[in-house]
Design a protein around this motif. Sequence first.
Motif, PDB file in Angstrom:
ATOM      1  N   SER A 192      22.668  46.310  41.062  1.00 60.47           N
ATOM      2  CA  SER A 192      22.788  44.902  41.483  1.00 60.47           C
ATOM      3  C   SER A 192      23.648  44.100  40.524  1.00 60.47           C
ATOM      4  N   LEU A 193      24.789  44.674  40.166  1.00 60.39           N
ATOM      5  CA  LEU A 193      25.717  44.037  39.243  1.00 60.39           C
ATOM      6  C   LEU A 193      27.085  43.897  39.883  1.00 60.39           C
ATOM      7  N   VAL A 194      27.744  42.801  39.555  1.00 64.31           N
ATOM      8  CA  VAL A 194      29.140  42.624  39.916  1.00 64.31           C
ATOM      9  C   VAL A 194      29.900  42.316  38.632  1.00 64.31           C
ATOM     10  N   TYR A 195      31.091  42.884  38.517  1.00 67.26           N
ATOM     11  CA  TYR A 195      31.886  42.764  37.310  1.00 67.26           C
ATOM     12  C   TYR A 195      33.221  42.079  37.612  1.00 67.26           C
ATOM     13  N   LEU A 196      33.771  41.481  36.588  1.00 65.93           N
ATOM     14  CA  LEU A 196      35.136  40.982  36.647  1.00 65.93           C
ATOM     15  C   LEU A 196      35.833  41.447  35.369  1.00 65.93           C
ATOM     16  N   GLN A 197      36.695  42.439  35.523  1.00 62.88           N
ATOM     17  CA  GLN A 197      37.499  42.914  34.397  1.00 62.88           C
ATOM     18  C   GLN A 197      38.762  42.067  34.324  1.00 62.88           C
ATOM     19  N   MET A 198      38.960  41.413  33.185  1.00 62.91           N
ATOM     20  CA  MET A 198      40.090  40.500  33.019  1.00 62.91           C
ATOM     21  C   MET A 198      40.995  41.030  31.921  1.00 62.91           C
ATOM     22  N   ASN A 199      42.214  41.378  32.285  1.00 67.35           N
ATOM     23  CA  ASN A 199      43.209  41.880  31.340  1.00 67.35           C
ATOM     24  C   ASN A 199      44.374  40.915  31.248  1.00 67.35           C
ATOM     25  N   SER A 200      45.171  41.079  30.222  1.00 68.96           N
ATOM     26  CA  SER A 200      46.372  40.247  30.025  1.00 68.96           C
ATOM     27  C   SER A 200      46.031  38.767  30.169  1.00 68.96           C
ATOM     28  N   LEU A 201      44.996  38.352  29.498  1.00 69.27           N
ATOM     29  CA  LEU A 201      44.526  36.972  29.641  1.00 69.27           C
ATOM     30  C   LEU A 201      45.526  35.975  29.114  1.00 69.27           C
ATOM     31  N   LYS A 202      45.584  34.823  29.778  1.00 68.47           N
ATOM     32  CA  LYS A 202      46.501  33.749  29.442  1.00 68.47           C
ATOM     33  C   LYS A 202      45.700  32.487  29.112  1.00 68.47           C
ATOM     34  N   PRO A 203      46.275  31.577  28.351  1.00 70.21           N
ATOM     35  CA  PRO A 203      45.561  30.324  28.074  1.00 70.21           C
ATOM     36  C   PRO A 203      45.116  29.595  29.338  1.00 70.21           C
ATOM     37  N   GLU A 204      45.893  29.697  30.402  1.00 68.54           N
ATOM     38  CA  GLU A 204      45.526  29.025  31.651  1.00 68.54           C
ATOM     39  C   GLU A 204      44.346  29.670  32.363  1.00 68.54           C
ATOM     40  N   ASP A 205      43.867  30.801  31.862  1.00 64.51           N
ATOM     41  CA  ASP A 205      42.645  31.409  32.409  1.00 64.51           C
ATOM     42  C   ASP A 205      41.395  30.779  31.795  1.00 64.51           C
ATOM     43  N   THR A 206      41.569  29.917  30.821  1.00 66.57           N
ATOM     44  CA  THR A 206      40.430  29.250  30.184  1.00 66.57           C
ATOM     45  C   THR A 206      39.678  28.403  31.206  1.00 66.57           C
ATOM     46  N   ALA A 207      38.392  28.659  31.316  1.00 65.98           N
ATOM     47  CA  ALA A 207      37.560  27.963  32.306  1.00 65.98           C
ATOM     48  C   ALA A 207      36.115  28.434  32.168  1.00 65.98           C
ATOM     49  N   VAL A 208      35.238  27.743  32.867  1.00 65.61           N
ATOM     50  CA  VAL A 208      33.887  28.271  33.070  1.00 65.61           C
ATOM     51  C   VAL A 208      33.934  29.151  34.312  1.00 65.61           C
ATOM     52  N   TYR A 209      33.446  30.359  34.186  1.00 64.42           N
ATOM     53  CA  TYR A 209      33.462  31.319  35.286  1.00 64.42           C
ATOM     54  C   TYR A 209      32.067  31.423  35.882  1.00 64.42           C
ATOM     55  N   TYR A 210      32.016  31.324  37.211  1.00 64.25           N
ATOM     56  CA  TYR A 210      30.758  31.334  37.939  1.00 64.25           C
ATOM     57  C   TYR A 210      30.686  32.530  38.873  1.00 64.25           C
ATOM     58  N   CYS A 211      29.529  33.135  38.918  1.00 67.65           N
ATOM     59  CA  CYS A 211      29.243  34.178  39.889  1.00 67.65           C
ATOM     60  C   CYS A 211      28.677  33.526  41.149  1.00 67.65           C
ATOM     61  N   ALA A 212      29.033  34.068  42.306  1.00 69.22           N
ATOM     62  CA  ALA A 212      28.540  33.538  43.574  1.00 69.22           C
ATOM     63  C   ALA A 212      28.126  34.677  44.492  1.00 69.22           C
ATOM     64  N   ALA A 213      27.159  34.395  45.361  1.00 69.02           N
ATOM     65  CA  ALA A 213      26.666  35.387  46.311  1.00 69.02           C
ATOM     66  C   ALA A 213      26.559  34.764  47.697  1.00 69.02           C
ATOM     67  N   ASP A 214      26.762  35.586  48.724  1.00 66.73           N
ATOM     68  CA  ASP A 214      26.715  35.092  50.109  1.00 66.73           C
ATOM     69  C   ASP A 214      26.030  36.118  51.004  1.00 66.73           C
ATOM     70  N   ARG A 215      25.091  35.637  51.815  1.00 71.58           N
ATOM     71  CA  ARG A 215      24.338  36.546  52.671  1.00 71.58           C
ATOM     72  C   ARG A 215      25.196  37.177  53.765  1.00 71.58           C
ATOM     73  N   TYR A 216      26.339  36.544  54.078  1.00 69.64           N
ATOM     74  CA  TYR A 216      27.286  37.155  55.017  1.00 69.64           C
ATOM     75  C   TYR A 216      28.163  38.114  54.231  1.00 69.64           C
ATOM     76  N   GLY A 217      27.954  39.387  54.421  1.00 72.91           N
ATOM     77  CA  GLY A 217      28.599  40.395  53.596  1.00 72.91           C
ATOM     78  C   GLY A 217      30.109  40.436  53.685  1.00 72.91           C
ATOM     79  N   GLY A 218      30.677  39.868  54.727  1.00 74.78           N
ATOM     80  CA  GLY A 218      32.122  39.893  54.886  1.00 74.78           C
ATOM     81  C   GLY A 218      32.818  38.619  54.455  1.00 74.78           C
ATOM     82  N   ASN A 219      32.086  37.709  53.804  1.00 74.23           N
ATOM     83  CA  ASN A 219      32.680  36.427  53.436  1.00 74.23           C
ATOM     84  C   ASN A 219      33.653  36.570  52.276  1.00 74.23           C
ATOM     85  N   TRP A 220      34.894  36.163  52.485  1.00 72.75           N
ATOM     86  CA  TRP A 220      35.899  36.206  51.411  1.00 72.75           C
ATOM     87  C   TRP A 220      35.702  35.093  50.395  1.00 72.75           C
ATOM     88  N   TYR A 221      34.873  34.115  50.718  1.00 69.88           N
ATOM     89  CA  TYR A 221      34.606  32.987  49.828  1.00 69.88           C
ATOM     90  C   TYR A 221      33.095  32.792  49.702  1.00 69.88           C
TER      91      TYR A 221
END
Length: 120
Positions: A76-105
């Motif tokens: 029950s884990l989801v990962y985000l591997q982030m490579n070649s990071l840039k200053p513009e990637d600076t942010a708060v990162y949030y995990c999200a879940a949706d009961r519709y399994g095909g939701n792109w958002y």
Amino acid sequence: QVQLVESGGGLVQPGGSLRLSCAASGIIFEIWAMGWYRQAPGKQRELVAAITSGSTTNYAEAVKGRFTISRDNAKSLVYLQMNSLKPEDTAVYYCAADRYGGNWYPNDYWGQGTQVTVSS
């Protein structure tokens, strides 16, 4: 009760890598869509990457080729591997879940967020 708990954020130099993790509980993980969003100061929250229950993926143009989203249904884990990071990637990162399994958002439930800072 649905809970999403992010980890793995921190300070990294430009060009570096980080891996974010999100532990989900209270859902039937394997049939839910999962995603990562980010919000920088003064900006709107934006989708970074999403993965459907069928493990198809969707990425923001700004991170294509640098970030990879993946899921481990057994843990029950989801990962985000982030490579070649840039200053513009600076942010708060949030995990999200949706009961519709095909939701792109996915946006039914949210984690508390983890700070990623890219700076020298």
